[in-house]
Motif scaffolding. Structure first.
Motif, PDB file in Angstrom:
ATOM      1  N   CYS A 104       1.908   6.605   8.687  1.00 37.98           N
ATOM      2  CA  CYS A 104       2.203   6.595   7.251  1.00 37.98           C
ATOM      3  C   CYS A 104       1.344   7.626   6.533  1.00 37.98           C
ATOM      4  N   VAL A 111       3.614   2.973  11.130  1.00 36.84           N
ATOM      5  CA  VAL A 111       4.835   2.295  10.695  1.00 36.84           C
ATOM      6  C   VAL A 111       5.234   1.347  11.821  1.00 36.84           C
ATOM      7  N   LEU A 118      15.660   2.236   6.356  1.00 42.43           N
ATOM      8  CA  LEU A 118      14.288   2.538   5.945  1.00 42.43           C
ATOM      9  C   LEU A 118      13.309   2.377   7.104  1.00 42.43           C
ATOM     10  N   ASN A 120       9.578   1.354   7.812  1.00 39.43           N
ATOM     11  CA  ASN A 120       8.696   0.473   7.045  1.00 39.43           C
ATOM     12  C   ASN A 120       7.246   0.502   7.540  1.00 39.43           C
ATOM     13  N   CYS A 121       6.324   0.668   6.595  1.00 38.40           N
ATOM     14  CA  CYS A 121       4.895   0.587   6.882  1.00 38.40           C
ATOM     15  C   CYS A 121       4.382  -0.742   6.343  1.00 38.40           C
ATOM     16  N   ASN A 125       3.249  -1.496   2.261  1.00 37.75           N
ATOM     17  CA  ASN A 125       4.678  -1.597   1.952  1.00 37.75           C
ATOM     18  C   ASN A 125       5.338  -0.293   1.515  1.00 37.75           C
ATOM     19  N   SER A 126       4.881   0.828   2.048  1.00 30.50           N
ATOM     20  CA  SER A 126       5.599   2.078   1.812  1.00 30.50           C
ATOM     21  C   SER A 126       6.840   2.085   2.695  1.00 30.50           C
ATOM     22  N   ASN A 127       7.914   2.687   2.203  1.00 30.59           N
ATOM     23  CA  ASN A 127       9.166   2.798   2.947  1.00 30.59           C
ATOM     24  C   ASN A 127       9.665   4.225   2.877  1.00 30.59           C
ATOM     25  N   SER A 129      12.934   7.025   4.070  1.00 33.41           N
ATOM     26  CA  SER A 129      14.345   7.153   4.393  1.00 33.41           C
ATOM     27  C   SER A 129      14.536   7.649   5.829  1.00 33.41           C
ATOM     28  N   SER A 136      10.871   6.310  -0.026  1.00 35.79           N
ATOM     29  CA  SER A 136      11.822   5.486  -0.784  1.00 35.79           C
ATOM     30  C   SER A 136      11.081   4.563  -1.734  1.00 35.79           C
TER      31      SER A 136
END
Length: 159
Positions: A104, A111, A118, A120-121, A125-127, A129, A136
């Motif tokens: 991330c 991640v 998506l 997902n990390c 909570n970073s996402n 594309s 995202s």
């Protein structure tokens, strides 16, 4: 009786304080060690079935690359994280395969999953594309760097 007011030999107080400050700075910089610039990542190869056909069957995946998986293991609109190789492979649309760094860009966490288009990390909570690695939802502000892969037949290999 004579009393000496000279300190015992040893490091000066300012030396100890400076060393402690330097150690604290090193720890803080290490904790925030995720690279934000993506400079070490290689650009992605477009890959995919359409490109393979246009290029006479695609690139040879056996030329020193690390075998990752087969195309059948990467769902359309989804992907799979390869933690040991620190890469996530996705299939944004049928026959199109891409790979991104699994680190991330926010604070360097790995991640963990790909769902609903998506990457997902779990740390903050970073996402990102699956289409282009763009953010995202944050707190990350930079996209995941692309990683070069080759698709040869049904084999996906790190380039």
């Amino acid at each position: 009786m004579t009393v000496s007011f000279q300190p015992a030999s040893g490091p000066a107080r300012r030396t100890v304080v400076a060393a402690a400050g330097a150690a604290s700075l090193a720890v803080a910089l290490t904790a925030c060690g995720g690279s934000d610039d993506g400079a070490s990542a290689a650009p992605a190869e477009s890959g995919g079935a359409a490109d393979d056909a246009a290029n006479g069957g695609g690139s040879s995946g056996s030329a020193g690359g690390t075998p990752l998986t087969s195309t059948a293991d990467i769902p359309e609109g989804g992907g799979k994280v390869f933690a040991d190789q620190k890469v996530v492979v996705v299939q944004p649309s049928a026959g199109e395969f891409k790979a991104y760094s699994a680190t991330c860009t926010h604070q360097g966490c790995a991640v963990k999953s790909v769902s609903d288009g998506l990457i997902n990390c779990p740390c903050h909570n970073s996402n990102f594309s699956v289409t282009d690695g763009s953010v995202s939802s944050g707190p990350a502000t930079k996209p995941l760097p692309e990683v070069r892969i080759t698709v040869d037949g049904d084999s996906i290999t790190l380039a």
